[in-house]
Motif scaffolding. Structure first.
Motif, PDB file in Angstrom:
ATOM      1  N   VAL A  81      -4.717  -3.137   1.996  1.00  0.00           N
ATOM      2  CA  VAL A  81      -4.317  -4.267   1.624  1.00  0.00           C
ATOM      3  C   VAL A  81      -5.358  -4.757   0.635  1.00  0.00           C
ATOM      4  O   VAL A  81      -5.290  -5.313  -0.477  1.00  0.00           O
ATOM      5  CB  VAL A  81      -4.399  -5.595   2.848  1.00  0.00           C
ATOM      6  CG1 VAL A  81      -4.078  -6.876   2.121  1.00  0.00           C
ATOM      7  CG2 VAL A  81      -3.117  -5.001   3.522  1.00  0.00           C
ATOM      8  N   MET A  82      -6.968  -4.663   1.014  1.00  0.00           N
ATOM      9  CA  MET A  82      -7.789  -5.072  -0.030  1.00  0.00           C
ATOM     10  C   MET A  82      -7.769  -4.351  -1.247  1.00  0.00           C
ATOM     11  O   MET A  82      -7.926  -4.531  -2.567  1.00  0.00           O
ATOM     12  CB  MET A  82      -9.280  -4.932   0.666  1.00  0.00           C
ATOM     13  CG  MET A  82      -9.648  -6.025   1.532  1.00  0.00           C
ATOM     14  SD  MET A  82     -11.342  -6.145   2.314  1.00  0.00           S
ATOM     15  CE  MET A  82     -11.161  -4.520   3.100  1.00  0.00           C
ATOM     16  N   THR A  83      -7.637  -2.802  -1.287  1.00  0.00           N
ATOM     17  CA  THR A  83      -7.448  -2.000  -2.538  1.00  0.00           C
ATOM     18  C   THR A  83      -6.201  -2.306  -2.979  1.00  0.00           C
ATOM     19  O   THR A  83      -6.309  -2.266  -4.430  1.00  0.00           O
ATOM     20  CB  THR A  83      -7.526  -0.640  -2.099  1.00  0.00           C
ATOM     21  OG1 THR A  83      -6.364   0.107  -1.050  1.00  0.00           O
ATOM     22  CG2 THR A  83      -8.889  -0.284  -1.696  1.00  0.00           C
ATOM     23  N   ALA A  87      -6.329  -3.475  -7.012  1.00  0.00           N
ATOM     24  CA  ALA A  87      -5.563  -2.673  -7.848  1.00  0.00           C
ATOM     25  C   ALA A  87      -4.845  -3.605  -9.032  1.00  0.00           C
ATOM     26  O   ALA A  87      -4.450  -3.595 -10.005  1.00  0.00           O
ATOM     27  CB  ALA A  87      -4.604  -1.638  -7.484  1.00  0.00           C
ATOM     28  N   ALA A  88      -4.112  -4.782  -8.085  1.00  0.00           N
ATOM     29  CA  ALA A  88      -3.428  -5.733  -8.896  1.00  0.00           C
ATOM     30  C   ALA A  88      -3.929  -6.338 -10.151  1.00  0.00           C
ATOM     31  O   ALA A  88      -3.382  -6.742 -11.150  1.00  0.00           O
ATOM     32  CB  ALA A  88      -2.748  -6.513  -8.054  1.00  0.00           C
ATOM     33  N   ASN A  89      -5.344  -6.458 -10.190  1.00  0.00           N
ATOM     34  CA  ASN A  89      -6.049  -7.191 -11.087  1.00  0.00           C
ATOM     35  C   ASN A  89      -6.649  -6.128 -12.108  1.00  0.00           C
ATOM     36  O   ASN A  89      -7.556  -6.587 -13.020  1.00  0.00           O
ATOM     37  CB  ASN A  89      -7.205  -7.961 -10.568  1.00  0.00           C
ATOM     38  CG  ASN A  89      -6.863  -8.957  -9.558  1.00  0.00           C
ATOM     39  OD1 ASN A  89      -5.822  -9.653  -9.740  1.00  0.00           O
ATOM     40  ND2 ASN A  89      -7.530  -9.296  -8.515  1.00  0.00           N
ATOM     41  N   LEU A  90      -6.263  -4.911 -11.940  1.00  0.00           N
ATOM     42  CA  LEU A  90      -7.022  -3.923 -12.852  1.00  0.00           C
ATOM     43  C   LEU A  90      -5.772  -3.453 -13.773  1.00  0.00           C
ATOM     44  O   LEU A  90      -4.576  -3.400 -13.464  1.00  0.00           O
ATOM     45  CB  LEU A  90      -7.548  -2.709 -11.881  1.00  0.00           C
ATOM     46  CG  LEU A  90      -8.759  -2.950 -11.399  1.00  0.00           C
ATOM     47  CD1 LEU A  90      -9.296  -2.125 -10.603  1.00  0.00           C
ATOM     48  CD2 LEU A  90      -9.878  -3.798 -12.169  1.00  0.00           C
ATOM     49  N   ILE A  91      -6.128  -2.714 -14.798  1.00  0.00           N
ATOM     50  CA  ILE A  91      -5.352  -2.028 -15.918  1.00  0.00           C
ATOM     51  C   ILE A  91      -5.907  -0.522 -16.162  1.00  0.00           C
ATOM     52  O   ILE A  91      -7.158  -0.415 -16.172  1.00  0.00           O
ATOM     53  CB  ILE A  91      -4.934  -2.921 -17.170  1.00  0.00           C
ATOM     54  CG1 ILE A  91      -6.167  -2.938 -18.039  1.00  0.00           C
ATOM     55  CG2 ILE A  91      -4.481  -4.054 -16.764  1.00  0.00           C
ATOM     56  CD1 ILE A  91      -6.034  -3.603 -19.115  1.00  0.00           C
ATOM     57  N   VAL A  98      -8.225   2.916  -8.219  1.00  0.00           N
ATOM     58  CA  VAL A  98      -8.181   2.268  -6.947  1.00  0.00           C
ATOM     59  C   VAL A  98      -6.734   2.649  -6.316  1.00  0.00           C
ATOM     60  O   VAL A  98      -6.842   2.557  -5.058  1.00  0.00           O
ATOM     61  CB  VAL A  98      -7.976   0.733  -7.396  1.00  0.00           C
ATOM     62  CG1 VAL A  98      -7.926   0.018  -6.240  1.00  0.00           C
ATOM     63  CG2 VAL A  98      -9.561   0.487  -7.726  1.00  0.00           C
ATOM     64  N   LEU A  99      -5.631   2.756  -7.069  1.00  0.00           N
ATOM     65  CA  LEU A  99      -4.417   3.030  -6.344  1.00  0.00           C
ATOM     66  C   LEU A  99      -4.605   4.502  -5.332  1.00  0.00           C
ATOM     67  O   LEU A  99      -3.984   4.582  -4.465  1.00  0.00           O
ATOM     68  CB  LEU A  99      -3.241   3.227  -7.245  1.00  0.00           C
ATOM     69  CG  LEU A  99      -2.889   1.766  -7.664  1.00  0.00           C
ATOM     70  CD1 LEU A  99      -1.916   1.812  -8.569  1.00  0.00           C
ATOM     71  CD2 LEU A  99      -2.452   0.957  -6.358  1.00  0.00           C
ATOM     72  N   ALA A 100      -5.355   5.345  -6.051  1.00  0.00           N
ATOM     73  CA  ALA A 100      -5.749   6.803  -5.439  1.00  0.00           C
ATOM     74  C   ALA A 100      -6.360   6.618  -3.964  1.00  0.00           C
ATOM     75  O   ALA A 100      -6.094   7.147  -3.078  1.00  0.00           O
ATOM     76  CB  ALA A 100      -6.208   7.683  -6.331  1.00  0.00           C
ATOM     77  N   GLN A 103      -4.159   5.213  -1.544  1.00  0.00           N
ATOM     78  CA  GLN A 103      -3.485   6.320  -1.021  1.00  0.00           C
ATOM     79  C   GLN A 103      -4.174   6.986  -0.014  1.00  0.00           C
ATOM     80  O   GLN A 103      -3.466   7.443   1.120  1.00  0.00           O
ATOM     81  CB  GLN A 103      -2.793   7.016  -2.045  1.00  0.00           C
ATOM     82  CG  GLN A 103      -1.868   8.216  -1.577  1.00  0.00           C
ATOM     83  CD  GLN A 103      -1.098   8.964  -2.756  1.00  0.00           C
ATOM     84  OE1 GLN A 103      -1.474   9.003  -3.751  1.00  0.00           O
ATOM     85  NE2 GLN A 103      -0.111   9.683  -2.150  1.00  0.00           N
ATOM     86  N   ILE A 104      -5.254   7.355  -0.144  1.00  0.00           N
ATOM     87  CA  ILE A 104      -6.054   8.111   1.000  1.00  0.00           C
ATOM     88  C   ILE A 104      -6.350   7.132   2.114  1.00  0.00           C
ATOM     89  O   ILE A 104      -6.241   7.819   3.205  1.00  0.00           O
ATOM     90  CB  ILE A 104      -7.373   8.470   0.029  1.00  0.00           C
ATOM     91  CG1 ILE A 104      -7.318   9.555  -0.937  1.00  0.00           C
ATOM     92  CG2 ILE A 104      -8.325   9.051   0.930  1.00  0.00           C
ATOM     93  CD1 ILE A 104      -8.210   9.756  -1.881  1.00  0.00           C
ATOM     94  N   ILE A 105      -6.430   6.118   1.804  1.00  0.00           N
ATOM     95  CA  ILE A 105      -6.768   4.931   3.171  1.00  0.00           C
ATOM     96  C   ILE A 105      -5.400   5.163   3.894  1.00  0.00           C
ATOM     97  O   ILE A 105      -5.682   5.246   5.036  1.00  0.00           O
ATOM     98  CB  ILE A 105      -7.125   3.804   2.576  1.00  0.00           C
ATOM     99  CG1 ILE A 105      -8.546   3.578   1.772  1.00  0.00           C
ATOM    100  CG2 ILE A 105      -7.053   2.751   3.833  1.00  0.00           C
ATOM    101  CD1 ILE A 105      -8.912   2.457   1.265  1.00  0.00           C
ATOM    102  N   MET A 106      -4.382   4.973   3.072  1.00  0.00           N
ATOM    103  CA  MET A 106      -2.922   5.173   3.598  1.00  0.00           C
ATOM    104  C   MET A 106      -2.587   6.285   4.449  1.00  0.00           C
ATOM    105  O   MET A 106      -2.150   6.151   5.594  1.00  0.00           O
ATOM    106  CB  MET A 106      -2.034   4.676   2.777  1.00  0.00           C
ATOM    107  CG  MET A 106      -1.663   3.150   2.460  1.00  0.00           C
ATOM    108  SD  MET A 106      -0.466   2.912   1.187  1.00  0.00           S
ATOM    109  CE  MET A 106       0.667   4.204   1.134  1.00  0.00           C
TER     110      MET A 106
END
Length: 122
Positions: A81-83, A87-91, A98-100, A103-106
């Motif tokens: 959830v934190m990542t 990631a929502a604040n980055l471009i 961060v999304l990768a 995904q590893i955390i998930m």
């Protein structure tokens, strides 16, 4: 015809000078060997001491596997959830990185959930 460079001196060394030079080389080799032994194979008094872990954040040794897996699952869910929020604040490339990581955390969370189901199938 005069030479610009003089002839090298005639070798006037005698056997005692050669013996002295050989002894100096032997002493140098022994000193080099001692230095290498000191730095590459230190005596026991300089050997690194075994690392003792800190007990500040120690997990109780009598906890069962189910509790440990449940705690790991909750921690991974929180990290996911934190990542995601971060990631929502980055471009751009930073967001993709961060999304990768998320995904590893998930994937780790899914593996822990499966292990938790194997421990307690109910």
């Amino acid at each position: 015809m005069d030479k610009l460079i003089p002839d090298p001196p005639v070798n006037t060394t005698n056997s005692s000078a050669e013996d002295t030079q050989a002894e100096a080389l032997l002493r140098d080799r022994e000193a080099i060997k001692r230095a290498l032994d000191y730095y590459l194979d230190p005596p026991d008094q300089y050997a690194p001491k075994p690392r003792s872990p800190s007990t500040m954040f120690m997990i109780a040794p009598d906890l069962d596997s189910e509790s440990l897996l449940a705690q790991a699952c909750e921690s991974l869910a929180s990290a996911s959830v934190m990542t995601s929020d971060f990631a929502a604040n980055l471009i751009g490339p930073q967001r993709n990185t961060v999304l990768a990581i998320q995904q590893i955390i998930m994937l780790a969370e899914l593996a822990v959930n499966r292990a938790l189901n194997n421990v307690d199938p109910a």
